[in-house]
Design a protein around this motif. Structure first.
Motif, short mmCIF file in Angstrom:
data_model
loop_
_atom_site.label_atom_id
_atom_site.label_comp_id
_atom_site.label_asym_id
_atom_site.label_seq_id
_atom_site.Cartn_x
_atom_site.Cartn_y
_atom_site.Cartn_z
N UNK A 199 3.37 10.95 -3.52
CA UNK A 199 4.56 11.42 -2.91
C UNK A 199 5.61 11.84 -3.96
N UNK A 200 6.24 12.90 -3.89
CA UNK A 200 6.21 13.70 -2.39
C UNK A 200 5.16 14.47 -2.59
N UNK A 201 4.35 14.69 -1.30
CA UNK A 201 3.28 15.36 -1.36
C UNK A 201 2.51 15.47 -0.03
N UNK A 202 1.09 16.12 -0.03
CA UNK A 202 0.48 16.38 1.38
C UNK A 202 -0.26 15.03 1.99
N UNK A 255 0.92 -1.18 0.08
CA UNK A 255 0.01 -0.08 -0.23
C UNK A 255 1.00 1.22 -0.01
N UNK A 256 1.94 1.34 0.77
CA UNK A 256 2.74 2.38 0.92
C UNK A 256 3.46 2.65 -0.59
N UNK A 257 3.84 1.54 -1.35
CA UNK A 257 4.41 1.73 -2.57
C UNK A 257 3.39 2.42 -3.40
N UNK A 258 2.16 1.70 -3.49
CA UNK A 258 1.15 2.40 -4.26
C UNK A 258 0.78 3.61 -4.04
N UNK A 259 0.72 4.18 -2.76
CA UNK A 259 0.15 5.66 -2.35
C UNK A 259 1.49 6.40 -2.66
N UNK A 260 2.77 5.77 -2.43
CA UNK A 260 3.84 6.80 -2.60
C UNK A 260 3.98 7.09 -4.21
N UNK A 261 3.67 6.08 -4.94
CA UNK A 261 3.93 6.39 -6.32
C UNK A 261 2.78 7.32 -6.76
N UNK A 262 1.62 7.55 -6.13
CA UNK A 262 0.41 8.30 -6.62
C UNK A 262 0.68 9.71 -6.00
#
Ligand code: TXA
Ligand code: MG
Length: 335
Positions: free
Chosen positions: A101-104, A92-99
């Motif tokens: 990050x960097x960001x809020x 999940x971290x990798x998926x959310x990170x790709x979408x």
């Protein structure tokens, strides 16, 4: 290379140039506190592993020791320094990170050895964020390790979206550097999602919206956390001006203006007539512009000596407006 550190007796604000960033990184290495810009709000940073700096950070903010801090990382690859995700969470971290990050976006994961338990209120989880602001990223890179940072305001007060706001809250601090990176672009705090919970749980709405998280994760729990203590900083009253503030629809606002004799500040998107002795702050009708402006306006009217702040309900509950409404409800609740 080491940069000589001038003695700082009190609070110093520096322009966000290369020299200030090197100085600030050195300052952090010496166990001191640095306030820095992110695209959401300004953060008050300390090393994630320096116990005495963390203790001073909690004391300066007036933050209860059980309210955990966010660990900020320069790159997604550094998450492993502060967190130990399971394979499910790492996916999940990798998926959310790709979408995002960097960001809020801030993600809660099992705590790793690089984040002191005193920075997580003793919890075995840690909130991690990779911010997008170039100054935050430059500082993280120069420091060479994650930085623990809550919003750079006194506990319970409105988050700062400019260096001047940080200075206003911490005018009497000793040994604080503030890096001035101009106004924060987003203007509301990051979205916090707990990936330890199954399904993942939204702990704080932000500019990354629940529907975007659902698109990435399939299912999330959006039950409000305020009463359940899952995230101490989400207690109902938060982000508050000191002047009593009310959230009203347009009819309620008109009625309040007609009835009240003492000067009130009106914060509204509608073009309503505001008779004397009341004052008016016009808010943008666009949600992004509204969010970016909100905390500066609340601070301004809070300073101006009005008897009350009357805030018009936002024109919509959809998208970023739902996050704005969350913050307005917290600013106006008396609980
Ligand atoms: O935009 C932001 O998130 C800013 C910038 C500086 O990154 N930071 C910020 O930090 O707003 P703070 O400390 O003011 O808010 C962090 C929120 C709090 O509600 C805190 O309780 C929650 O995140 N939090 C932090 N660690 C947590 C954890 N391990 N479990 C649950 N909630 C956590
Ligand atoms: Mg805060």
């Amino acid at each position: 290379m080491t940069t000589p550190v001038p003695p700082v007796a009190s609070v110093n604000s520096l322009p966000a140039d290369d020299q200030s960033i090197l100085l600030a990184a050195q300052w952090l290495r010496q166990g001191r506190l640095v306030a820095f810009p992110t695209e959401t709000v300004y953060g008050l940073g300390a090393s994630c592993t320096d116990e005495s700096a963390l203790a001073r950070l909690y004391a300066l903010k007036g933050r209860p020791g059980d309210n955990p801090l966010i660990a900020h990382v320069a790159t997604p690859g550094e998450v492993g320094l502060v967190a130990c995700p399971t394979p499910r969470q790492a996916g999940m971290l990798a998926d959310l990170g790709r979408r995002f990050w960097p960001g809020p976006l801030t993600m809660v994961l099992p705590r790793g050895p690089g984040m002191s338990p005193s920075a997580t209120g003793g919890r075995d989880t840690v909130a991690v964020r990779c911010p997008a602001h170039p100054v935050a990223r430059a500082l993280l890179t120069a420091f060479g390790a994650p930085i623990a940072a809550p919003s750079a305001n006194r506990s319970g007060h409105i988050s700062p979206t400019s260096a001047a706001h940080v200075l206003a809250d911490f005018a009497n601090a000793s040994e604080l550097l503030v890096i001035d990176g101009g106004p924060s672009r987003v203007g509301v705090e990051s979205t916090v999602v707990d990936l330890v919970a199954d399904p993942p749980r939204l702990l704080r709405p932000g500019s990354v919206l629940p529907e975007q998280l659902v698109e990435a994760l399939g299912e999330i729990d959006t039950t409000p956390m305020s009463a359940q203590g899952a995230s101490p900083g989400t207690a109902a009253r938060h982000y508050s001006p000191r002047t009593p503030a009310l959230l009203l629809d347009l009819a309620g606002l008109r009625q309040a203006l007609a009835e009240r004799r003492e000067p009130c500040a009106v914060v509204a998107t509608s073009d309503l007539d505001v008779p004397r002795p009341h004052g008016r702050m016009s808010m943008p009708k666009d949600a992004e512009a509204y969010a970016a402006r909100l905390y500066a306006v609340l601070r301004e009217v809070d300073q101006a000596g009005f008897s009350a702040i009357l805030i018009e309900r936002p024109p919509s509950r959809v998208g970023l407006w739902s996050t704005i409404l969350d913050r307005l409800e917290r600013a106006t609740t008396t609980a």
